[in-house]
Design an enzyme around this catalytic site. Sequence first.
Site, mmCIF file in Angstrom:
data_model
loop_
_atom_site.group_PDB
_atom_site.id
_atom_site.type_symbol
_atom_site.label_atom_id
_atom_site.label_comp_id
_atom_site.label_asym_id
_atom_site.label_seq_id
_atom_site.Cartn_x
_atom_site.Cartn_y
_atom_site.Cartn_z
ATOM 1 N N PRO A 2 10.690 3.858 34.417
ATOM 2 C CA PRO A 2 9.882 3.426 35.549
ATOM 3 C C PRO A 2 8.462 3.029 35.156
ATOM 4 C CG PRO A 2 11.016 5.473 36.035
ATOM 5 C CD PRO A 2 11.180 5.207 34.577
ATOM 6 N N GLU A 3 8.089 1.817 35.468
ATOM 7 C CA GLU A 3 6.693 1.407 35.407
ATOM 8 C C GLU A 3 6.261 1.206 36.854
ATOM 9 O OE1 GLU A 3 5.074 -0.951 32.408
ATOM 10 O OE2 GLU A 3 6.806 -0.875 31.104
ATOM 11 N N HIS A 103 21.555 16.087 35.839
ATOM 12 C CA HIS A 103 20.108 16.191 35.721
ATOM 13 C C HIS A 103 19.392 16.109 37.067
ATOM 14 C CE1 HIS A 103 20.448 16.177 31.393
ATOM 15 N NE2 HIS A 103 21.242 15.128 31.475
ATOM 16 N N ARG A 122 15.480 12.953 30.729
ATOM 17 C CA ARG A 122 14.585 13.270 29.610
ATOM 18 C C ARG A 122 13.469 14.241 29.979
ATOM 19 N NH1 ARG A 122 14.526 7.217 27.348
ATOM 20 N NH2 ARG A 122 15.955 7.008 29.082
#
Length: 283
Positions: A2-3, A103, A122
């Site tokens: 994500p940016e 996750h 992550r």
Amino acid sequence: MPELPEVETTCRGIRPHLVGKHINHVEIHQKQLRWPVPSTVANIDGLTVNTVERRAKYILIHCSPASNLGQNDGKNGDMSLIIHLGMSGSLRITDAATPLKKHDHLVFQLSDGQQMRYHDPRRFGCVLSTHESCDNHKLLAKLGPEPLGETFTLDYFIHSCQQSKRAIKLHIMANAIVVGIGNIYACESLFLAGIHPTRPASNISTARLESLYHAVRLVLQRSIEQGGTTLKDFTNSDGQPGYFQQQLEVYGREGKSCHNCNTIIKRITLGQRSTFYCHSCQK
DNA sequence: AAAACTACCTGAGTGC
DNA sequence: TGCACTCAGGTAGTTT
């Protein structure tokens, strides 16, 4: 990964599902994110969502006790969540029957029976809470202007560049200068402006800096319209991928031909990050 | 003071 | 098949 456009896309996706709803209960399945999820996040139980905003790449969810709605005085139990998606995070709205994914670290149970799930393989992201104004929070206090906001002016940008001898790519990626420009969009903006990524910021004409200023805003705006860039694991809050990747000119294209001049795209390392550019188009 | 570097983390991809 | 290895990268904190 994500940016800014992905975070904006996420905000727009979750906002209509959250505003006006109560958060009945929060389940924390994995508190070990970039920073431990504070137990005070559970204090959001029973509060009502007022607004969902974005600042840089942070998602801010402001909540109030139901009895305080509309008072907006920052007291009386108001609380905000500060969420960062890190490298691989996402927020998804699902119904309660959907099986949990491996996750899905936090689950917010909403009053209409739906859930918002924070998913982050992550675990580079964070979920924090504050009772103060988010602008004063340690993580947000020193951030520069929003690249698409009114305070990020051409004059401000040119002046900041003239003050810095750093490589222009590192300059536009510095959060104290302007927020939300990550590696992908820095590479793409510099290609669009025809500027070599290692050129010192102070060694670029004002005319070319003006091109870069507009390129940054254009690239981000266009990506938001496309729903973000999908690289590996980004999907929006409905689970749909973004489409901006199909328009990338240099990022990830080492060894392929420039769409503009057929020169082979090069990759170098700058500031520990892969940097892609066209040696012919970018000077 | 500013710039350079490091740690955090795991899934995907590659080579043997 | 599976093991070992590399790479991706935003950000705060540490070192130079």
